[in-house]
Scaffold this motif. Sequence first.
Motif, mmCIF file in Angstrom:
data_model
loop_
_atom_site.group_PDB
_atom_site.id
_atom_site.type_symbol
_atom_site.label_atom_id
_atom_site.label_comp_id
_atom_site.label_asym_id
_atom_site.label_seq_id
_atom_site.Cartn_x
_atom_site.Cartn_y
_atom_site.Cartn_z
ATOM 1 N N ARG A 519 0.833 -1.204 0.000
ATOM 2 C CA ARG A 519 0.000 0.000 0.000
ATOM 3 C C ARG A 519 0.870 1.256 0.000
ATOM 4 N NH1 ARG A 519 -5.145 0.765 1.995
ATOM 5 N NH2 ARG A 519 -5.459 -1.342 1.197
ATOM 6 N N ASN A 522 2.467 1.624 -3.473
ATOM 7 C CA ASN A 522 1.539 2.157 -4.482
ATOM 8 C C ASN A 522 1.308 3.647 -4.275
ATOM 9 O OD1 ASN A 522 1.202 -0.338 -5.694
ATOM 10 N ND2 ASN A 522 -0.561 -0.889 -4.430
ATOM 11 N N ARG A 523 1.227 4.065 -3.021
ATOM 12 C CA ARG A 523 1.043 5.489 -2.740
ATOM 13 C C ARG A 523 2.273 6.277 -3.170
ATOM 14 N NH1 ARG A 523 -0.539 6.782 3.271
ATOM 15 N NH2 ARG A 523 -2.244 5.406 2.610
#
Length: 529
Positions: A519, A522-523
């Motif tokens: 996560r 991806n950020r």
Amino acid sequence: MAGIAALLCVGLALAVPVAVLVSHGGGAGLSSGQGDYLLRITRFTLLQAGLSTLLSVAFAVPLARSLARRPVFPGRRWLINLFAVPLGLPPLVAALGLIEIWGRNGIANKGLSVLGVETPFSIYGLSGILIAHVFFNLPLAVRLILPTIERLPPEYWKTAANLGIGGLSLFRLVEWPAMRRAAAGAAGLVFMLCATSFTLVLVLGGGPAATTLEVAIYQALRFDFNPGRAVLLSLVQVGLTLVVMLALRLISVPTDTGDTKGGATNRPDARGGLHAVPDAMLIGLGGFFVGAPMIAVIVSGLNADISRLLGDSLFWRATATSLLIGVAAASLSVLLASLLVRARYSADTPPRSPMMGLLAGLSGAAGSLTLLVPPVVLGAGWFLMLGGGTGQLLAPLAVIILVNALMALPFVMRVIEPAHSSTMDRNGRLAVSLGLAGINRLWQIDIPAMLPALATGFVFAVALSLGDLGAIALFGSDRIMTLPWLLYQKLGSYRTSDAAGLALLLGGLTMGLMLLADRLGNRNGSGQR
């Protein structure tokens, strides 16, 4: 200077244990018995790695083709995400799941007994090692090969349809030329992973007949305390890893297929109806093979007495030790990676002198060098230096932290380097215009901009350390207890219910960290774009 210090730290951490191994084994001769043993262990290491690679890639190619032919079906995205899970799953947890499926009382043998097969399938030995390695490496190979097929221009399929090309001819003329370099790269990577496999062979090897070099090094020090034999095995292991890494350097996997005119992909072999049945069966079997052991771990773990495990002080001590080692190793790995990446970027900035060019090359190669010496070989050198670590606490803990940090270093560098380059390119003029340099620039501009990438690398390194058994295997004791070591002890004493509960807790903790790292990654990628 900080980059040079980090480079020296990595170099010494790798060179010192190797030097200790050589010094301890310098006077050891190679007797005929040792020569036969060394030949047998090396031959089996190459055999299992070669067979594992062949099976993984041979099944990955048709599975990748089926997934490419069926770009849309219910659950496809979940299946692709499922194939990423083994990459972060602790090997001990996976081994327990595979035993639940393929063990004597597993689902596979129960199915065979229904069919009238009296001789049960054995998960231990070469067969179990191959199943475990294919479980881990088939999804990896699919994820490396599939994008090369999906990136083929739509014009290729239109031309093939116009020419009436289909079946094996379509594979031979269109797909294989696109995927062969990716398949070769995947095969080399899988071979190296299988040749340096430790935990799976230790758990599923089943005896002396199925022993690899790394397991033999562990046995020579932990059980026999035979430094001469450990040195011989370690040098062969390092030489084998070096040969495989050099071969991998010669194989480059293409990342782009060029510009196309666009348009929808219209494969001539992507027909529906009964023509989709073989693809559906192959995709279903692939999903079952990878997913069933994970489901088995969850089911058997939920059936265990979790509340009793959570009430055991030994579990909490092992958890605290694992987290301590993981956080310390991740912090050291992120620090070293950041310094090496920064040194490489600075040395590559024009004007570049020959000395700066050498520094840039060494900084970039530092991560790959850590893959050259496997964790068990590193641990063996430090084990001999510390005299086995008996009665010691801080020194073995420091060694375990160092080894885990080095093993995570190449992966952390791959996360940090793109973010660092983007940050330097984007904020360089801003820092100059504000008159910021040195520590002030680092704290006010560079670190805040790179914080998502640093966090991603940190969490990823913690997850890798939590599931590692290689470093703790030599130093594990009642005083130094981690979750993987506790789980291994439960398996060794046939306390399968407790092992199942621990596997569920360890797997859940590790996969939670992996999801967090994904996560954050991806950020970070979105922020860079």
